[in-house]
Enzyme design. Structure first.
Site, PDB file in Angstrom:
ATOM      1  N   ASN A  25      18.665  38.807  28.425  1.00 19.38           N
ATOM      2  CA  ASN A  25      19.805  38.776  27.513  1.00 19.38           C
ATOM      3  C   ASN A  25      20.896  39.805  27.803  1.00 19.38           C
ATOM      4  O   ASN A  25      21.809  39.995  27.007  1.00 19.38           O
ATOM      5  CB  ASN A  25      19.304  38.945  26.071  1.00 19.38           C
ATOM      6  CG  ASN A  25      18.255  37.905  25.726  1.00 19.38           C
ATOM      7  OD1 ASN A  25      18.437  36.739  26.032  1.00 19.38           O
ATOM      8  ND2 ASN A  25      17.153  38.330  25.132  1.00 19.38           N
ATOM      9  N   SER A  52      14.942  41.894  30.872  1.00 17.72           N
ATOM     10  CA  SER A  52      15.419  41.151  29.712  1.00 17.72           C
ATOM     11  C   SER A  52      16.420  40.109  30.195  1.00 17.72           C
ATOM     12  O   SER A  52      17.317  40.421  30.979  1.00 17.72           O
ATOM     13  CB  SER A  52      16.090  42.089  28.715  1.00 17.72           C
ATOM     14  OG  SER A  52      16.815  41.313  27.785  1.00 17.72           O
TER      15      SER A  52
END
Ligand SMILES: Cc1cc2nc3c(=O)[nH]c(=O)nc-3n(C[C@H](O)[C@H](O)[C@H](O)COP(=O)(O)O)c2cc1C
Length: 456
Positions: free
Chosen positions: A246, A244
């Protein structure tokens, strides 16, 4: 007198038959309660062409996401429409020791906390991946954190692992695994009548649990281990999400040395458990050839069960049109489709087809799924294109995939997997045939009638 009575009975019978036909016919045509647990074509069209675009127009992306989960929880999402063509091919596939009823799954990120697993399987997915789950609950990044790139059929998200935490997910999965009988007393009367007339028929399928680390955790590997201990007994497979964009520092775990430590630790933990769940790792599409090569070597070395490829990308293609293209976060949907297919192709070759791959990124049609399977994926996942095309996209992908298979003379999904790599494809095919021959020989020897006289 007798004649009049007969005429009255005849009238009652005709009226009842006509009335019932009209009522049942209307229900079959207009709702998602037709017999055999599927929704009507009308209901599919209503959801895909009216409800989904309207939600996109009037709700912001995250609210629309929650609304989708809410509708599913209320039992309102359309149920899979079986394709007659699909019955003519073998779409089930045995991957890392599990039998998947069909190769199309829901990608991680939609049902983060495992709230609507059964409803998603009823849409026609062969498997549903929930998560990413973090050990402790955490809110994720501040809103807004999801953006639709409508002109590009893409999505940018920077959710940042918003999760209700492993304990809540454990509870949700337990209730999915052992559903309680419906308490009729708690149902509203219309639901009671529907349930009586059309008892819910559920589709079967598998559940993957995608796990990650908490934002403020100082021990990333410890977080994965903790999740495996808590959730592996409820999962058909687990995914270590290290891609990911993020969560700060997460993608560093894709570096060969860190990856080796993470995978060996997690595999050791998994091996200590009574339920030995297949363990997969999910990769980013932004890896260089050299990085992908190193990752493939580590995966082969430690014996990971599978690889999911790919997560969202940090890259922004120059031809993006949407005003949201500059938002920070991971890009998914159509703009990532070819990049992810290329990663599948490279990884399949690097691993010599020895590690099963789940392909994900921009799949919105049977053709997209077919491309990923041919590039080397054993299974395929969908997310972003469901936002644009509505939940009916799953029935369409399955139907179109079966059409393509039959057009190309492929009766089984295993005839498609890796077909772009002729040398590996034919070698694997020969291995399968040899294996089947060995199995058949063993069975015929074991079942051979024993003549007593021979031992006399
Ligand atoms: C809104 C959104 C949230 C996502 N959340 C996660 C997540 O929590 N964990 C994960 O592994 N992937 C997550 N993904 C990535 C998807 O699982 C998938 O890998 C990616 O979107 C590419 O597939 P698609 O083009 O079909 O969406 C998310 C994607 C989107 C669009």
């Amino acid at each position: 007198m007798l004649h009049q009575a007969a005429q009255r009975v005849q009238r009652v019978v005709i009226r009842t038959a006509v009335g019932t036909t009209v009522v049942v016919g209307t229900v079959e045509w207009a709702t998602h309660f037709p017999s055999q647990g599927r929704s009507s074509q009308f209901y599919h069209d209503l959801v895909d062409h009216i409800v989904t675009p309207t939600m996109r127009r009037i709700l912001d992306p995250e609210t629309a996401h929650h609304a989708g989960i809410f509708f599913a929880e209320q039992g309102l999402s359309p149920r899979f429409r079986p394709s007659a063509l699909e019955q003519r091919c073998v779409v089930s596939n045995s991957v890392f020791g599990k039998t998947f009823p069909n190769p199309i799954g829901l990608a991680a990120g939609f049902d983060k906390d495992g709230e609507v697993v059964q409803e998603m399987l009823d849409l026609g997915f062969g498997f549903v991946e929930i998560g990413t789950v973090t050990p402790q609950a955490q809110p994720g990044n501040p809103k807004p954190r999801m953006f639709r790139l409508v002109e590009d059929l893409g999505i940018i998200n920077r959710y940042g692992f918003n999760s209700q935490g492993a304990s809540t997910v454990e509870k949700n999965l337990k209730s999915f695994r052992s559903p309680q009988p419906i308490d009729s007393a708690k149902l509203s009367w219309p639901r009671y009548i529907w349930n009586f007339l059309y008892p819910p028929r559920h589709q079967s399928g598998l559940v993957g649990v995608n796990i990650g680390k908490n934002k403020n955790s100082l021990d990333a590997i410890g977080d994965y281990v903790c999740n495996i201990r808590q959730l592996s007994s409820l999962a058909d497979y687990m995914v270590l999400n290290i891609s990911s964009p993020n969560t700060a520092g997460l993608r560093d775990l894709q570096q060969a040395n860190s990856l080796r430590v993470l995978l060996t630790t997690c595999l050791t933990t998994r091996n200590e458990m009574t339920h030995r769940v297949p363990l997969l790792v999910k990769l980013a599409p932004d890896l260089t050839d050299e990085e992908l090569d190193q990752i493939a070597n580590v995966c082969l070395e430690v014996g990971i069960d599978g690889i999911i490829i790919t997560n969202t990308t940090n890259h922004r293609p120059a031809d993006l049109l949407s005003k949201h293209r500059g938002e920070i976060g991971g890009l998914s949907g159509k703009p990532v489709k070819d990049q992810s297919t290329e990663c599948i192709r490279r990884l399949f070759r690097l691993t010599d087809g020895k590690i099963p791959i789940i392909g994900v990124g921009g799949v919105g049609s049977g053709h997209d799924a077919y491309e990923k399977l041919k590039a080397g994926a054993s299974l395929v996942q969908v997310y972003s294109m469901m936002v644009y095309q509505g939940p009916g996209v799953i029935s369409r992908i399955r139907h179109d995939l079966a059409t393509l298979m039959l057009e190309n003379g492929q009766r089984s999904i295993v005839d498609v997997i890796g077909a772009d790599h002729e040398d590996i494809f034919w070698r694997k095919r020969e291995e399968r045939i040899a294996q089947k021959r060995r199995r058949d020989t063993r069975i015929s020897i074991e079942t051979l009638p024993v003549k007593k006289t021979e031992f006399a």
